[in-house]
Design a protein around this motif. Sequence first.
Motif, short mmCIF file in Angstrom:
data_model
loop_
_atom_site.label_atom_id
_atom_site.label_comp_id
_atom_site.label_asym_id
_atom_site.label_seq_id
_atom_site.Cartn_x
_atom_site.Cartn_y
_atom_site.Cartn_z
N THR A 145 34.85 43.76 36.13
CA THR A 145 35.69 42.83 35.35
C THR A 145 35.90 41.52 36.09
N SER A 146 35.85 41.55 37.41
CA SER A 146 36.07 40.33 38.17
C SER A 146 34.77 39.58 38.42
N THR A 147 33.69 40.31 38.73
CA THR A 147 32.45 39.65 39.11
C THR A 147 31.61 39.25 37.90
N SER A 229 38.35 40.76 31.41
CA SER A 229 37.79 39.68 32.24
C SER A 229 38.82 39.14 33.20
N GLU A 230 39.89 39.88 33.45
CA GLU A 230 40.98 39.39 34.30
C GLU A 230 41.43 38.01 33.82
N ARG A 231 41.53 37.87 32.53
CA ARG A 231 41.99 36.64 31.89
C ARG A 231 41.10 35.43 32.19
N ARG A 232 39.82 35.65 32.32
CA ARG A 232 38.96 34.50 32.61
C ARG A 232 37.96 34.19 31.52
N ASP B 205 48.34 33.43 35.49
CA ASP B 205 47.86 32.81 34.25
C ASP B 205 49.01 31.99 33.68
N TYR B 264 40.00 36.89 42.23
CA TYR B 264 39.60 38.09 41.49
C TYR B 264 39.84 37.88 40.01
N GLY B 265 40.99 37.33 39.68
CA GLY B 265 41.29 37.08 38.28
C GLY B 265 42.68 36.50 38.11
N PHE B 266 43.02 36.23 36.87
CA PHE B 266 44.36 35.73 36.56
C PHE B 266 45.20 36.87 35.99
N VAL B 268 49.54 37.94 34.63
CA VAL B 268 50.90 37.46 34.39
C VAL B 268 51.92 38.38 35.06
N GLU B 270 50.82 42.03 35.69
CA GLU B 270 50.18 43.24 36.20
C GLU B 270 49.98 43.13 37.71
N GLU B 274 48.96 45.86 40.60
CA GLU B 274 47.59 45.88 41.10
C GLU B 274 47.55 45.74 42.62
#
Lengths: 290, 443
Positions: A145-147, A229-232, B205, B264-266, B268, B270, B274
């Motif tokens: 999901t990140s890569t 997509s981890e919000r991407r 985010d 890694y990601g955005f 709010v 979580e 994590e």
Amino acid sequence: MEAALESNDIAIKQRRRFNFRGSLCIPYAVFMALFVIFPLALVFYYAFTDANGAFTFSNWGTVFTNSKNWEVIGITFLISSITTVICILIAYPVAYFLSNKKYNKNKVLVYIFLLPMWINFVVRTLGLKSLINFVTNSLFGFALTSTYPYVAVVIGMVYDYLPFAILPLYNQMLKMDKNQIEAAADLGANPAQVFFKNIIPMTIPGIVSACMMTFMPTMSSYVIADHMSERRTKIIGKLIEDWFGSSTSDVANNVGSVLSLVMLFIIGVTLVIEKTVSRKEEDGKKVGIW
Amino acid sequence: MIKKKITLFASVLLACGSVTCLAGCASSYDETLTIYNWEDYIYEGTDDEGNQVEDGTIKAFEKYYLEKTGKKLHVDYQTFSTNEDMKKQIELGAVKADLICPSDYMIQKMANDGLLEPFSYDQKTDKYQESLSNWDQYGSPFIRERFANEKLKDGSSFLTYAVPYFWGTMGFTYDPAYFSAEEVGTWEALWNTDAKYAKQFSLKDSMRDTYVTAIFHVYKDEIAALDDTAADFTEKLSSIFNRCDDETIAKVETALKATTKNVYGFEVDEGKDEIVKGTYHANLAWSGDAVFAMDNAEESKKTLCYALPSEGSNVWFDGWCMPKGAQKELAEEFVNFICAPENAVLNMEAVGYTSPIVGTDIWEYVNDTYAAEETETDTYTVDLGFYFGQSIEGEATIDIPTSEKGRQFDAQYPDEASLKRCCMMKDFGSQQAKVEQMWQRIK
């Protein structure tokens, strides 16, 4: 005797005056007016007005001059299309298998395939996310999901909408005329010919509605895209949510409405395509028969 | 057919009945106070397992009000999840609140837009008088100074429109087994090209928060050149911190796009779970969430720490405000109630953020929770005099075990020098749309 007839007459007349069956439509009509027509009218109103309520086309300009919006629309279209194609490719053999009474005696297998739909899709998506990240982490040392967010989004969408593709195909295949398939084989068609010239044409209505059932909701299901997509990854549904939900701009609702109309337009176009395909199919059948 | 009619009729009757009941039930109260607050942002009287053990702040206030005035009060408590959403609901009139709890930049925006009702605050004496005597008595001198110095468009101070409820900073919650305090003690970590940093950070985010992380990177040389002993240091830093001209927006965009390798990601909310699970090893977090994550990690035998980047950071406040048309006296009564140290300490314990209220109750709570046992020798001393002021007897110094450095206590009470480097966010004003567009291009 005469009196009884008369009273019956009156009853009939009264029934005509007060159409009870017709009145049962009232709740539906009220519901449609309140929750479909009125909101749609509001969306149109907002789309063509500015912050002060004056008529303008500038919101359309705001949407279409921003290259990011085009990018989002393109990506949405791509993700939805790929999801639909993969769903059909997986669902078709599954539905064929399920519709065969030899393997699926009590329809238990159908329920097994539809079982995930009983669980809320957010919970399912979160579960899937943990699972695939665990797998890719232990095999390749990265979180999918990140890569590779886009790949993950498509996997999530396929997973969530697969039952919606299986069901219409399965229903269509139940209606398939088995004798025709046998006849084709008897008359010398090889298995590939039977499949492409017989089975596929018979299931086209199922394929079309399976496409609709996956393509349309994937365009707006941004929650799946967010999680996978981890919000991407941004799809058009998310873009609309951004404008309505978190933008503090004066024209947030107006621009959001334009985007909603754009999405409505894309969905409308796909519906029209569906209708034309189905109609051609019907015409085609007539030609085939004669 | 008749049967159908009867059912229809019955259901209509039933519907009418329930409506009259609702109307009737509401009128059994003398007064109603509508509070519109963040989710999970008040003491609800529950223990760790979620069982109701005593009255929460809301129930306690209703009882207190009944005792004080003899009037039966009903508090209509509603929640929101973003400042923007809250503002929209208030503007639409969907929620007719007497009290709302926006963050600093939103207070500024709403006050400047004329959406807020002023409290009975006297700017010259910095006092609210009897209506908010608890704040006058127990408000932390540090917070008062910070808030009073922030001026609105009409020249009045923030305290005219808002009474602080909680405050905190923004930094990284991190796993000390993976990163050292020095490694994540700087915003530059997000742009570090070392393989160790790859995909180890999560960002918010949330446009405002992620924007400022890039500001410290973009203007690092200018910030490093500032004289941090100067009296106007915070002011100067704040002007850099709140830059949003076209050039800055472009630079921030480039900088944020360059973080992709390490991010890694955005997320709010979580993120605070994590980071405990170990999905990534550093999470951009607000201090209260950091405390929450550290507490949770302890339960699964894991240690997490919180680092406030050395360049500086954001210090944010949420404050009670009254929208135009609010019941002023009733609202002030509630704010005064929640500012009483015995209530503030309950809320602080439940929510995990730092209360701007000081006093003996709070000081005792802090000591009970964080101070080292007398037998412990390996400790360091923190002077919180700047924060607690004259509200407690004696000196406000506390000994913390060295093993707890960079943990809950430091997250809740950063030292004076670090706080000098923390700035408050201001409204982007007319640049808002441009920043939003930039933010849309980031993801």
